[in-house]
Scaffold this active site. Structure first.
Site, mmCIF file in Angstrom:
data_model
loop_
_atom_site.group_PDB
_atom_site.id
_atom_site.type_symbol
_atom_site.label_atom_id
_atom_site.label_comp_id
_atom_site.label_asym_id
_atom_site.label_seq_id
_atom_site.Cartn_x
_atom_site.Cartn_y
_atom_site.Cartn_z
ATOM 1 N N ASN B 156 0.931 -1.183 -0.007
ATOM 2 C CA ASN B 156 -0.095 -0.227 0.167
ATOM 3 C C ASN B 156 0.974 1.201 -0.183
ATOM 4 O O ASN B 156 0.353 2.223 -0.573
ATOM 5 C CB ASN B 156 -0.950 0.066 1.291
ATOM 6 C CG ASN B 156 -1.904 -1.124 1.095
ATOM 7 O OD1 ASN B 156 -1.952 -1.859 2.045
ATOM 8 N ND2 ASN B 156 -2.829 -1.342 0.195
ATOM 9 N N HIS B 209 3.284 -7.696 -6.277
ATOM 10 C CA HIS B 209 3.573 -6.492 -5.154
ATOM 11 C C HIS B 209 5.128 -6.030 -5.380
ATOM 12 O O HIS B 209 5.102 -4.783 -5.546
ATOM 13 C CB HIS B 209 4.026 -7.599 -3.926
ATOM 14 C CG HIS B 209 2.879 -7.836 -3.087
ATOM 15 N ND1 HIS B 209 2.953 -8.497 -1.625
ATOM 16 C CD2 HIS B 209 1.500 -8.088 -3.460
ATOM 17 C CE1 HIS B 209 1.803 -8.678 -1.391
ATOM 18 N NE2 HIS B 209 0.703 -8.616 -2.354
ATOM 19 N N TYR B 283 -5.384 -10.216 -10.425
ATOM 20 C CA TYR B 283 -4.010 -9.702 -10.157
ATOM 21 C C TYR B 283 -3.585 -8.820 -11.483
ATOM 22 O O TYR B 283 -2.523 -8.116 -11.105
ATOM 23 C CB TYR B 283 -3.052 -10.613 -9.477
ATOM 24 C CG TYR B 283 -3.365 -10.768 -7.967
ATOM 25 C CD1 TYR B 283 -2.982 -9.806 -7.069
ATOM 26 C CD2 TYR B 283 -4.328 -11.642 -7.494
ATOM 27 C CE1 TYR B 283 -3.427 -9.645 -5.825
ATOM 28 C CE2 TYR B 283 -4.797 -11.727 -6.094
ATOM 29 C CZ TYR B 283 -4.286 -10.832 -5.428
ATOM 30 O OH TYR B 283 -4.463 -10.826 -4.129
ATOM 31 N N ARG B 285 -4.975 -7.080 -13.320
ATOM 32 C CA ARG B 285 -5.869 -6.078 -13.251
ATOM 33 C C ARG B 285 -5.200 -5.020 -12.522
ATOM 34 O O ARG B 285 -4.848 -3.930 -12.707
ATOM 35 C CB ARG B 285 -7.318 -6.340 -13.091
ATOM 36 C CG ARG B 285 -7.976 -5.133 -12.560
ATOM 37 C CD ARG B 285 -8.224 -4.727 -10.913
ATOM 38 N NE ARG B 285 -7.888 -5.753 -9.872
ATOM 39 C CZ ARG B 285 -7.863 -5.599 -8.686
ATOM 40 N NH1 ARG B 285 -7.674 -4.468 -8.244
ATOM 41 N NH2 ARG B 285 -7.297 -6.566 -8.011
ATOM 42 N N HIS B 440 -0.616 -16.855 -5.789
ATOM 43 C CA HIS B 440 -2.089 -16.638 -5.933
ATOM 44 C C HIS B 440 -2.668 -17.753 -6.647
ATOM 45 O O HIS B 440 -3.943 -17.894 -7.104
ATOM 46 C CB HIS B 440 -2.259 -15.205 -6.413
ATOM 47 C CG HIS B 440 -2.143 -14.044 -5.441
ATOM 48 N ND1 HIS B 440 -2.936 -14.072 -4.152
ATOM 49 C CD2 HIS B 440 -1.188 -13.242 -5.431
ATOM 50 C CE1 HIS B 440 -2.315 -13.090 -3.588
ATOM 51 N NE2 HIS B 440 -1.378 -12.577 -4.338
ATOM 52 N N GLU B 690 -44.885 -16.712 -16.239
ATOM 53 C CA GLU B 690 -44.890 -18.084 -15.555
ATOM 54 C C GLU B 690 -45.039 -19.306 -16.604
ATOM 55 O O GLU B 690 -45.354 -20.212 -16.565
ATOM 56 C CB GLU B 690 -46.188 -18.018 -14.708
ATOM 57 C CG GLU B 690 -46.225 -17.058 -13.546
ATOM 58 C CD GLU B 690 -47.341 -17.332 -12.528
ATOM 59 O OE1 GLU B 690 -48.169 -17.839 -12.600
ATOM 60 O OE2 GLU B 690 -46.655 -17.179 -11.218
#
Lengths: 759, 759
Positions: B156, B209, B283, B285, B440, B690
């Site tokens: 982050n 990462h 990932y 993306r 992942h 229906e």
């Protein structure tokens, strides 16, 4: 050969359209009648008006074109009138349904386009029906309490006759008179007698089935100018010898002694003065078509009855009530037996809306409903709607909070809907304190369901049935409709000692109903409904109050739920919340079992797996879940011995008929107690930005601070504010003065409740 | 005070926009550099072009206006730079995310609108960060393998730096030089060192990462013209001393010995030559934004790298691959760890599409994606897209069948998507025969999932995580991601002896991958993909072939699934179909237990309740269900000892983390065997009319008629037609001639398969 009758038909128009200008359509001399058709739903005048103004009614024109494509495609398949064999959903059943629907449309097309091929198609079809009609007694499937002819139940045969009568009316004048005589004698009269005289247990009762039955007989009676049939339709059979203990397939009584029958009785009794139909909106939607279409036919042929003014304009009110009994997507609330997904887009509502517009003071709000429906009824009512839309008269249909009384005199409970509309967003709480609702009623007094926009938040399960899915019991009701869907525990209300309301006894349920205590929606930021019932269990009294109130913290209102139970005995009370989606968090520990067992053995409990259990270890229980990318919480004042049970439907369900939906049950052993809960829609999740907004409830310290015979009081905190709500339990008068000392503070007010913030 | 720098800024534009006309943006003398900003994503030239042509790019203008409203609203809240404290979803985490996102946008607004308040806001914010940056060492939460500064994980913090670098670039020339010196020294340089040198286990690997890490360091390096940082970003740290056995929070190895690192290595390795990213689309993306934005920055500042031409235009291909890895609603297929609902509407795809359009030969199909996204990137790429849309250049983005190879050299399996498009309706089968997919990855070789329009029919569970929902493990991965979502049984492929592929061993999984056997989509009415793997279990060989073929009976194609297993041992094979919705009918009897037990004790089996069991009592098993108002059937050739298990997820799930989704498992004890199944979407249900259309499968007599080492053959009937499909198991060459006698009929063909109707 095809052209001759066509000329004759045109000649008739010329002669009679001028004749009719000064003579309103009334019963005519028998001799003339044959020449005047159509006069049932379409009229000669109406047809002329439509033909000469089509360009001013584009929605009508569009519907006409769609209908033409449909009918032409079906006509290309030829005439197919098979001997009856299958249940609902099967081939012969479906084919006969297609046949009547196509004939009705072909009749309209014949009248409006003048193309004779449509008349020929109807004639050929009717001749085929007339040919095989006398060759067998009944449909071979023996499952119905009222076996039909071409269908397994008289109900579907009545559908056939209601639609086919309209087609017949459209070609009546075109047909050679010997064909009319033949069809009347060999098909229509005996068919009408079959549905009525030969099946009094079907025809002669108060029920949506009988509405269809009487309308079927009445419509064909009007076409044939058979007053005997018309009177039979309006007033029922004089004698029927129905056993007062006999029940239908749904477990409802056929008829109680002395009960009236016929169309007018079915208008008197299941409808309340507010237009609520006691079986619930799903069946009201179904019954609406015969009610409205027959009313239109009666208006045209028996205007002296003033049917649209009957009971203070009941039919028009009924359409308004039905449109209000929908969520933001226009889907009907599935009260009692209701299949989810049925909506204002169904064709019977297209008819109902158009007829209500035309005969009901031209309410422009109905035009926006018609616009959404994107279709109109192909007659003068639909034409008027399409013209008005084209003229820009459309006004939005506003669904506000509303109270709809139940019972023919409006004194047998009701349905309250509290709504909060904010921009394009809406929250709707549906409180059911209605009467039993005949054979389609569920045992859920004082239950409620909650909707956010078009989504269910706290659900009413609806019915257990897959209508017209043949693999599922031929499309009929499933066993689980009785063992689960009708049971009290399947609803968001209290079940006492694992026994359904009225012990699931239909007679007892039919004899009792809740009483409204308070209904006030005058302030959008504080709306309240409260009702009581003392008869669901011996020795116990239920009183539930629901408040929808706004706080500035959120654009959504909070829902305060106060459910007060008093009893002479100590009981086990189960209050479920039938939510959807996934548990996000609980403030109590959950113990999850290694193997799953049903919660109980009967009354619906046998269908719930226990997925988890918890104990009240704090003063307040809080349960947060995520559904439809929204965060919801229930916060509830806890008693120390409370249990929380997390369940999932699906136990003892050998056919996999039930949905696997979850529930949270608050379980409490007590004598007198109040369940005080607050429900919030407080946050949202966005899977694209992956942002969780307001994932936590803002509510704290909910507690019951006073429980006496006279008063119930709760307090709770939203951020820094502390709220107090007090309900006067015994006196709902607005004038009554109350005075209380709560925690050292004197509070006085007038009327049944007090709501305010304190320091 | 506000106006002075504003004039200076305008002066700079005038001076340098003329200077730049003949000098492409390259590394400049250090002295000039300070004056040339922005030069990272926005350029002075670009800004000028945008400003003078805004009226020709309405989508750009609209995005600009929306951004202005957002930023102004956020700026009204003032500067808020809290000391780090919370996990994902918590207050400090969310605030720091808001801060970098707002700064980045404010930078753009400053450049395009010229309003200085945006520059002041960024400056004040950066000063606040610089002030507290040195006051603490790390984020207090100790859960990450690479703890961050302002966030709980370096990842982050890298996000922060990637966005903030852009904001910083936008005000770099406006800032007094002493502020630049101060910020570079006290905030940006040490922050970049923290992310790289101080966290080699995070920075120096092949992983999304690390992509973020290297781009963060590289972007700020480009802004500061710090070649040391830029080279570190491009090529990684020279030394890192990472333990080759160390693993990250997701259980993936940090780094294998000798592995390269840095931005270019992350471009080399996880991407295949077709642009498929081995971790999967979710990932991809996530990684796409840093890849594309850094490429754009490199293109502007280091054009000599020719980054968009790197590896034969890999980055542009990657965007195309990613757009193809979506359902009809634009949602990514949740292969490996993927959260459902993530879609092309995410902001990183807005960037990616615009950048790919601008630098990738102006593919007009991308314009229709941008139009759907209804937003563009606020730079010259987004401007070009908006201009082209306005000029009417938009072409539809066509998603056809596609094969995407996996592995950096394209030789480690892949993903095949078979699609059938019919009017506005589409069916997409996603076949996964890819490599492990790094940390992942899931253990699901030869699995597939099926989509109809935007709806899942047979699902890939995706990940078990509620990203950014703090109550659910701080928004991080849940235990059930390992115990359920990654396990083989959670996917539509065979689990042998209740053990996951590669025994769930990550190293083994990473060393092996399936091989494509056949892929042919040249005829839309007959598409085939086939792949093999011999390493998922010792002594067993898997070979799965999926065929999407059309028959005139239905507008939807049928899906034939042939899963051949050979082994030296007798094993228990479980082949699940993870459907949704409700069981309509089965042609076998289901025994439902009185209590529910888990299907097994480990490898995901502990999470499945057994809701029902059945035996093969006929030659063919048929299972029909209803979901989303559509009828589906699986028909499967049965062995007499086959068992069918109906399960539901949710056992051993104390936190209620798993969805309660159902599955049908075909369970077979055998040595060598072929699972031959056909999946159909054959009917629809309309809850308003229906009507149930085509509620029954039309498929009959599916059987395996030949199973040898060389050939597998099946036959089945659709109405009166009998189909035969033969697969040559050992030789996929197109030229190879085959000859077989089946039931007395000689059949000969060329190539790996034969498909035809017989009498």
């Amino acid at each position: 050969m095809q052209m001759k009758p066509f000329y004759v038909y045109f000649l008739c128009i010329i002669i009679f359209s001028s004749c009719n200008q000064n003579t309103p359509a009334k019963s005519q001399d028998k001799d003339q009648t044959h020449l005047e058709h159509p006069n049932l739903i379409l009229t000669k005048d109406g047809v002329n008006r439509i033909k000469s103004n089509l360009e001013n009614a584009p929605l009508f024109k569009q519907t006409l074109e769609v209908t033409k494509v449909e009918v032409d495609a079906e006509m290309a398949n030829g005439i197919n009138v098979p001997l009856p064999k299958d249940m609902a959903g099967g081939f012969t059943h479906t084919q006969h349904k297609i046949n009547y629907a196509t004939m009705q449309k072909a009749g309209v097309l014949f009248q409006i386009t003048g193309e004779e091929k449509y008349a020929v198609y109807i004639k050929d079809m009717l001749m085929a029906y007339a040919k095989i009609f006398p060759t067998f007694k009944k449909h071979p499937v023996e499952r119905s309490y009222a076996r039909g002819k071409f269908f397994w139940q008289c109900l579907n045969d009545s559908n056939w006759l209601v639609y086919t009568s309209q087609a017949y009316d459209c070609i009546y004048s075109w047909l050679p008179s010997e064909d009319v005589t033949y069809l009347n004698k060999n098909l229509f009269k005996p068919y009408a007698d079959f549905i009525s005289i030969e099946n009094p247990q079907y025809f002669n009762r108060i029920h949506n089935h009988s509405t269809w039955g009487s309308v079927a007989v009445g419509m064909i009676g009007l076409v044939m100018d058979d007053d005997d049939l018309v009177n039979r339709a309006l007033y029922g059979l004089k004698t029927d010898n129905i056993d007062p203990n006999a029940k239908d397939n749904d477990g409802g009584f056929i008829k109680t002694e002395g009960q009236k029958a016929g169309f007018l009785a079915n208008l008197d009794s299941p409808f309340s003065p507010d237009g609520y139909y006691t079986e619930g909106p799903y069946y009201q939607r179904y019954a609406m078509y015969p009610f409205m279409i027959f009313a239109q036919a009666l208006h045209n042929k028996k205007p002296e009855l003033k049917i649209f003014e009957y009971k203070d304009g009941l039919l028009i009110k009924a359409v308004n009530a039905l449109l209000n009994l929908t969520d933001a997507d226009g889907e009907f609330f599935p009260l009692n037996d209701g299949q989810k997904g049925m909506s204002i887009y169904t064709s019977s509502l297209v008819s109902a809306v158009d007829i209500a517009y035309f005969y009901g003071n031209k309410n422009q709000q109905l035009l926006s409903v018609a616009k959404k429906q994107n279709a109109v009824q192909l007659d003068e009512t639909g034409f008027a709607v399409a013209e008005a839309i084209h003229a820009g008269k459309t006004a939005p249909f506003l669904k506000e909070s509303i109270n709809l009384r139940d019972g023919s005199n409006g004194d047998e409970g009701g349905i309250s809907i509290l709504r909060h509309n904010y921009n394009d967003h809406s929250l709707a709480l549906v409180y059911k304190y209605a009467a039993q609702g005949l054979s389609h009623g569920h045992y859920d007094k004082l239950s409620f369901s909650l909707y956010e926009n078009g989504d269910e938040v706290l659900q009413d399960y609806g019915l257990s049935r897959f209508v017209n899915v043949e693999q599922k019991n031929g499309g009929g009701y499933l066993i689980e409709n009785n063992t689960w869907a009708k049971q009290t525990i399947a609803h968001n209300t209290i079940t006492q000692n694992e026994t359904s309301h009225f012990n699931g006894n239909f007679k007892l349920g039919s004899e009792n109903h809740p009483e409204l205590y308070v209904f006030n929606v005058s302030e959008p930021g504080f709306q309240i409904v409260s009702a009581k019932i003392n008869s669901v269990y011996e020795n116990s009294q239920f009183h539930r109050t629901l408040v929808m109130f706004k706080d500035s913290i959120s654009s959504n209102p909070f829902i305060l739920d106060l459910f007060r139970v008093t009893s002479s005995e100590r009981n086990k009370y189960d209050l479920p919340f039938h939510y959807f989606g996934q548990v996000v968090n609980t403030n109590f520990d959950i113990t999850t079992p290694k193997t799953l067992h049903p919660l109980g053995s009967k009354n619906g409990y046998q269908h719930m797996w226990v997925e988890g259990e918890g104990n009240a270890d704090q003063g307040v229980m809080q349960f947060t879940w995520l559904d439809n990318n929204r965060f919801y919480s229930i916060t509830s004042a806890a008693n120390t011995e409370d249990k929380y049970v997390l369940t999932r439907m699906g136990a003892n369900d050998p056919e996999f008929n039930l949905r696997r939906d979850p529930s949270l049950i608050i379980r409490r052993q007590a004598k007198n107690t109040t369940f005080a809960s607050i429900i919030e829609s407080h946050g949202t999740y966005n899977p694209v930005t992956e942002k969780a907004d307001n994932a936590y409830s803002t509510l704290k310290d909910l507690k019951t601070i006073l429980e006496t015979k006279e008063y119930t009081a709760v307090s709770f905190k939203i951020e820094a504010k502390t709220y107090v709500f007090i309900l006067a339990n015994q006196d709902a008068s607005k004038q009554k003065e109350h005075k209380l000392n709560l925690d050292g503070t004197d509070i006085s007010w007038n009327g049944p409740y007090y709501f305010n913030t304190i320091k």
